[in-house]
Design a protein around this motif. Structure first.
Motif, PDB file in Angstrom:
ATOM      1  N   UNK A  10      44.675 -15.260  15.244  1.00 25.88           N
ATOM      2  CA  UNK A  10      43.270 -15.653  15.359  1.00 25.88           C
ATOM      3  C   UNK A  10      42.360 -14.656  14.641  1.00 25.88           C
ATOM      4  N   UNK A  11      42.674 -13.358  14.760  1.00 23.18           N
ATOM      5  CA  UNK A  11      41.862 -12.342  14.084  1.00 23.18           C
ATOM      6  C   UNK A  11      42.000 -12.446  12.573  1.00 23.18           C
ATOM      7  N   UNK A  12      43.210 -12.673  12.105  1.00 21.96           N
ATOM      8  CA  UNK A  12      43.429 -12.811  10.660  1.00 21.96           C
ATOM      9  C   UNK A  12      42.748 -14.069  10.133  1.00 21.96           C
ATOM     10  N   UNK A  13      42.825 -15.153  10.906  1.00 22.38           N
ATOM     11  CA  UNK A  13      42.170 -16.393  10.479  1.00 22.38           C
ATOM     12  C   UNK A  13      40.660 -16.222  10.437  1.00 22.38           C
ATOM     13  N   UNK A  14      40.114 -15.488  11.409  1.00 18.06           N
ATOM     14  CA  UNK A  14      38.673 -15.248  11.418  1.00 18.06           C
ATOM     15  C   UNK A  14      38.248 -14.456  10.187  1.00 18.06           C
ATOM     16  N   UNK A  15      39.083 -13.488   9.795  1.00 19.52           N
ATOM     17  CA  UNK A  15      38.792 -12.701   8.593  1.00 19.52           C
ATOM     18  C   UNK A  15      38.810 -13.581   7.351  1.00 19.52           C
ATOM     19  N   UNK A  16      39.816 -14.432   7.253  1.00 18.49           N
ATOM     20  CA  UNK A  16      39.923 -15.327   6.088  1.00 18.49           C
ATOM     21  C   UNK A  16      38.785 -16.356   6.076  1.00 18.49           C
ATOM     22  N   UNK A  17      38.444 -16.874   7.254  1.00 20.14           N
ATOM     23  CA  UNK A  17      37.372 -17.875   7.319  1.00 20.14           C
ATOM     24  C   UNK A  17      36.032 -17.276   6.914  1.00 20.14           C
ATOM     25  N   UNK A  18      35.797 -16.020   7.300  1.00 23.47           N
ATOM     26  CA  UNK A  18      34.544 -15.364   6.917  1.00 23.47           C
ATOM     27  C   UNK A  18      34.456 -15.223   5.399  1.00 23.47           C
ATOM     28  N   UNK A  19      35.594 -14.922   4.779  1.00 26.36           N
ATOM     29  CA  UNK A  19      35.611 -14.814   3.316  1.00 26.36           C
ATOM     30  C   UNK A  19      35.339 -16.171   2.675  1.00 26.36           C
ATOM     31  N   UNK A  20      35.856 -17.246   3.293  1.00 29.03           N
ATOM     32  CA  UNK A  20      35.617 -18.591   2.750  1.00 29.03           C
ATOM     33  C   UNK A  20      34.131 -18.937   2.770  1.00 29.03           C
ATOM     34  N   UNK A  21      33.435 -18.488   3.817  1.00 27.67           N
ATOM     35  CA  UNK A  21      31.998 -18.749   3.897  1.00 27.67           C
ATOM     36  C   UNK A  21      31.267 -18.132   2.714  1.00 27.67           C
ATOM     37  N   UNK A  22      31.666 -16.915   2.344  1.00 30.99           N
ATOM     38  CA  UNK A  22      31.046 -16.277   1.186  1.00 30.99           C
ATOM     39  C   UNK A  22      31.370 -16.998  -0.109  1.00 30.99           C
ATOM     40  N   UNK A  23      32.591 -17.495  -0.220  1.00 32.34           N
ATOM     41  CA  UNK A  23      32.979 -18.218  -1.440  1.00 32.34           C
ATOM     42  C   UNK A  23      32.209 -19.531  -1.568  1.00 32.34           C
ATOM     43  N   UNK A  24      31.974 -20.195  -0.438  1.00 31.34           N
ATOM     44  CA  UNK A  24      31.226 -21.448  -0.476  1.00 31.34           C
ATOM     45  C   UNK A  24      29.806 -21.235  -0.985  1.00 31.34           C
ATOM     46  N   UNK A  25      29.290 -20.001  -0.829  1.00 33.62           N
ATOM     47  CA  UNK A  25      27.946 -19.686  -1.312  1.00 33.62           C
ATOM     48  C   UNK A  25      27.937 -19.330  -2.793  1.00 33.62           C
ATOM     49  N   UNK A  26      29.106 -19.371  -3.433  1.00 35.47           N
ATOM     50  CA  UNK A  26      29.183 -19.098  -4.864  1.00 35.47           C
ATOM     51  C   UNK A  26      29.617 -17.693  -5.227  1.00 35.47           C
ATOM     52  N   UNK A  27      29.899 -16.848  -4.230  1.00 30.11           N
ATOM     53  CA  UNK A  27      30.325 -15.481  -4.493  1.00 30.11           C
ATOM     54  C   UNK A  27      31.843 -15.408  -4.666  1.00 30.11           C
ATOM     55  N   UNK A  28      32.290 -14.405  -5.391  1.00 28.50           N
ATOM     56  CA  UNK A  28      33.710 -14.061  -5.416  1.00 28.50           C
ATOM     57  C   UNK A  28      33.973 -13.121  -4.247  1.00 28.50           C
ATOM     58  N   UNK A  29      34.869 -13.516  -3.351  1.00 23.87           N
ATOM     59  CA  UNK A  29      35.135 -12.723  -2.145  1.00 23.87           C
ATOM     60  C   UNK A  29      36.641 -12.497  -2.023  1.00 23.87           C
TER      61      UNK A  29
END
Length: 742
Positions: free
Chosen positions: A143-162
């Motif tokens: 769950x902690x690893x998934x939360x870390x990956x999901x947070x990175x996905x949020x940044x990518x959806x905004x157009x950033x390289x994460x």
């Protein structure tokens, strides 16, 4: 020794049901223990006696709750071309990601905001947030690893390289399909060697049982003893190889005894009494080499060695007990059909007298010993040349494959902030014993000023103090990458400067961090290599002197080992450091050789090299003791042992090569190093240089001073005492009484 093992073999054969049941019960108990055990611990890099470790220990005392061993992650952001991380939309995306990281898991200890900590690059296109966890990387929940990956996905959806660096996403090493291929190759070799499926299946079955018991026990004890996932992988690698080989030698000798017309129980006893003696001493050399790793005083390496040694002991015990028990169940089906039909007839005897490939090869070497010796030494010497350029280090994200998010994060940080940001140094200033008028604050300020003025330092952070205000932490960012010579020189420069500051102020400054730990590990291993070699080679030399009752044969064995292991290190450097044929072996990123890999490989290869020495030369010694001339004894040894030793080497090479597909860089390196080392040692040193040297030495090869003859115990590895006893013809009741006493 041979007489005792003969009795043990017959007892195991006769009580085969009980013996098999005991081993199955042990496997079941170990399996239950592994299934109910907690998750394995993270790899421990505790290095007692080093400055970096003393600094970590001091941090635990002075900064309670800091949890320096906790997992970390660096979430790296990069703005699209033409944009800046200071743009409102990008800043809002980063702040949303930071908020998601803070609330995503209860295991998170702290998350830094790059706009607060000012971790933005000069061009403002790159930024990073630091995530600290309360637990180690292996203890992080999915769950902690998934939360870390999901947070990175949020940044990518905004157009950033994460991308995400650090050890939070580290996973258990995977070996892949190549391990299965290695076992399949072993099965094919066994079928070709024996010509009977039952005989081929026995070594595989017993090796898997032994590895199952060993690895399951390691898994069950992993939490209590702080054993890492790599420990069980390496124990599996070595346990499979020696387990198959030891069983192979027992089964081969049993078949030979059957073809000479002996009854099955008698054949099992003689096989364990003769080949089993070689197995015991070969196993002892491997155990000595693995247990000897403790002299390096690196807990992780010690645990790896002890775990692998335990698996080897299990393999020896299985070869001596379970193999004769299973041979009792197999009956005559361990022989090919043709041999069963011709057993005891003239045809079988005539076939045994025809020269085989081993006989022809031995005669070839005996005719040209100097040419073979020079060709082997020069060839291995040429392969060993790259070993002179050996560079050692601990892995970081820069050694990861370029396709991983850890490597991408590493490269983004290097491009945005300089390569040194991936390996910052941590300085701990201890002002508790400072001179009158001096404090930790004044000492830390002086350290920051002098270190900040050094050429290879990019930045020094302001000091952070503990509650008592007597200890400070500073972070130093080098200009060079973590694994570079320049950064290593910087560590030494800071430490020499800290010595002068300590003399003036009384405040001690210690340098630590992953990069400094790497420097200390490499130095410690370099310092320990020669004492380790002296200890292991010395003990094994004495053991082989007892086995062969000779001075020159053990000396030759030790020198041959040194030649093969240096050549293997040269091959490892050429592939993993220089990149030669790297794509063929799945090496995506070249770099320094793992610090612990050379000394671990030396220990394992030495033990395995002595295996082949014992198995092959014991046959020669046996023939010499029975009256053959030295050159005839060499031919006899090859006639009986070359095919089996060749099969054993091919099996061991295939098993080790199977681990080249591992996702763990250390396992990959060790798998390749052990495979190539076994190839060099078995086929060049033992099969070529050994007969060449024995041919040149002649009868003096078996010379032993009279004083040593009286002092050294006679362990009767060749089974001479056993043959004398059996030639006396003790009746069956007498043998039964002896078996009961055992």
């Amino acid at each position: 020794m041979a007489t005792f093992l003969y009795k043990l073999g017959r007892l195991a054969f006769r009580r085969r049901g009980v013996v098999a049941l005991i081993w199955v019960a042990l496997l079941a108990v170990a399996g239950v223990g592994a299934a109910t055990a907690s998750a394995p611990a993270a790899d421990s890099f505790s290095i007692p006696g080093t400055e970096a470790q003393r600094a970590f220990d001091l941090l635990d005392q002075r900064f309670p709750g800091a949890n320096a061993d906790g997992a970390t992650a660096r979430v790296v952001f990069k703005a699209p071309a033409g944009e800046s991380m200071k743009d409102p939309a990008n800043k809002a995306a980063v702040e949303r990601t930071v908020h998601a990281l803070k609330s995503g898991s209860g295991q998170v200890a702290q998350v830094t905001d790059p706009y607060v900590t000012k971790t933005l690059s000069k061009d403002a296109r790159t930024a990073y947030a630091q995530v600290s966890y309360k637990v180690t990387g292996f203890e992080l929940t999915d769950a902690s690893k998934d939360a870390l990956k999901d947070a990175a996905k949020d940044g990518r959806h905004a157009g950033l390289t994460v991308e995400i660096g650090g050890n939070a996403l580290q996973a258990m090493p995977e070996t892949g399909a190549t391990e299965v291929i290695g076992i399949a190759v072993s099965a094919v070799v066994l079928v070709v060697t024996f010509g009977a499926l039952i005989a081929a299946g026995l070594p595989l079955l017993t090796a898997l049982i032994g590895v199952g018991i060993g690895v399951s026990t390691i898994t069950a004890l992993s939490s209590a003893l702080d054993l890492s996932g790599t420990t069980s992988t390496l124990a599996m690698m070595i346990g499979l190889a020696v387990g198959i080989d030891y069983a192979l030698f027992i089964v081969s000798r049993y078949r030979a005894e059957l073809t000479e017309g002996r009854e099955r129980e008698e054949a099992a006893g003689r096989a364990v009494g003769t080949a089993g003696s070689a197995v015991v001493f070969a196993g002892l050399t491997v155990v000595i080499a693995l247990v000897g790793l403790a002299v390096v005083n690196i807990p992780m390496l010690t645990k790896m060695g002890l775990a692998a040694a335990g698996t080897v002991v299990i393999a020896v015990l299985i070869a001596l007990t379970l193999i004769p028990a299973l041979l009792g169940f197999a009956g005559m089906r361990v022989l090919p059909r043709k041999e069963r039909k011709t057993l005891g007839g003239a045809q079988g005897s005539a076939a045994g007298d025809r020269p085989n490939m081993g006989t022809r090869w031995a005669r070839f070497v005996l005719r040209r010993p100097v040419v073979v010796l020079l060709a082997g030494v020069i060839g291995l010497g040429a392969v060993a040349i790259p070993a002179a350029s050996l560079e050692m280090g601990l892995p970081d994200d820069g050694s990861q494959p370029t396709s991983t998010t850890q490597r991408k994060a590493y490269d983004l940080l290097s491009d945005g902030f300089g390569p040194g940001v991936n390996g910052p140094l941590m300085l701990v200033v201890d002002g508790r014993d400072a001179h009158p008028g001096q404090t930790a604050r004044s000492a830390a300020a002086r350290v920051a000023k002098q270190v900040g003025a050094m050429d290879d330092v990019a930045a020094v952070t302001p000091p952070t103090f503990n509650r008592a205000r007597d200890t400070a932490m500073l972070s130093v960012v080098p200009r060079s990458k973590p694994s570079s010579v320049e950064t290593e020189d910087l560590v030494h420069h800071i430490r020499s400067t800290a010595t002068g500051i300590a003399q003036d102020t009384g405040a001690k400054t210690l340098v630590t961090g992953a990069t400094a730990m790497n420097v200390d590990v490499s130095q410690k291993l370099n310092d320990a290599l020669l004492p380790y070699l002296a200890l292991v080679v010395g003990l094994a030399f004495l053991l082989l002197m007892v086995v062969f009752r000779s001075v020159l044969v053990p000396l030759k064995a030790a020198l041959g080992f040194l030649l093969s292991v240096v050549a293997a290190l040269g091959a490892v450097v050429a592939v993993f450091q220089w990149g030669w044929l790297g794509s063929l072996f799945g090496v995506e990123q070249t770099g320094p050789i793992m610090s612990m890999m050379p000394i671990f490989m030396v220990g394992v290869v030495f033990g395995l090299a002595m295996d082949y020495e014992v198995f092959l030369v014991t046959r020669m010694r046996e023939a010499f003791v029975h009256g053959e001339r030295p050159d005839q004894a060499v031919v006899t040894g090859f006639r009986h042992g070359a095919r089996v030793v060749t099969a054993a080497a091919v099996i061991m090479i295939s098993v080790f090569a199977g681990f080249i597909g591992s996702s763990d860089s250390m396992v990959k390196m060790i798998g390749f190093g052990l495979a190539i080392a076994v190839f060099f040692d078995a086929f060049i040193v033992r099969m070529a240089l050994v007969p060449a040297v024995l041919a040149l030495l002649g009868r003096s090869a078996w010379w032993l001073p009279r004083r040593l003859q009286k002092v050294l115990p006679n362990v009767d590895v060749e089974g001479e005492g056993l043959r004398t006893q059996l030639a006396g013809g003790p009746d069956e009741p007498e043998i039964q009484r002896e078996l009961v006493r055992v």
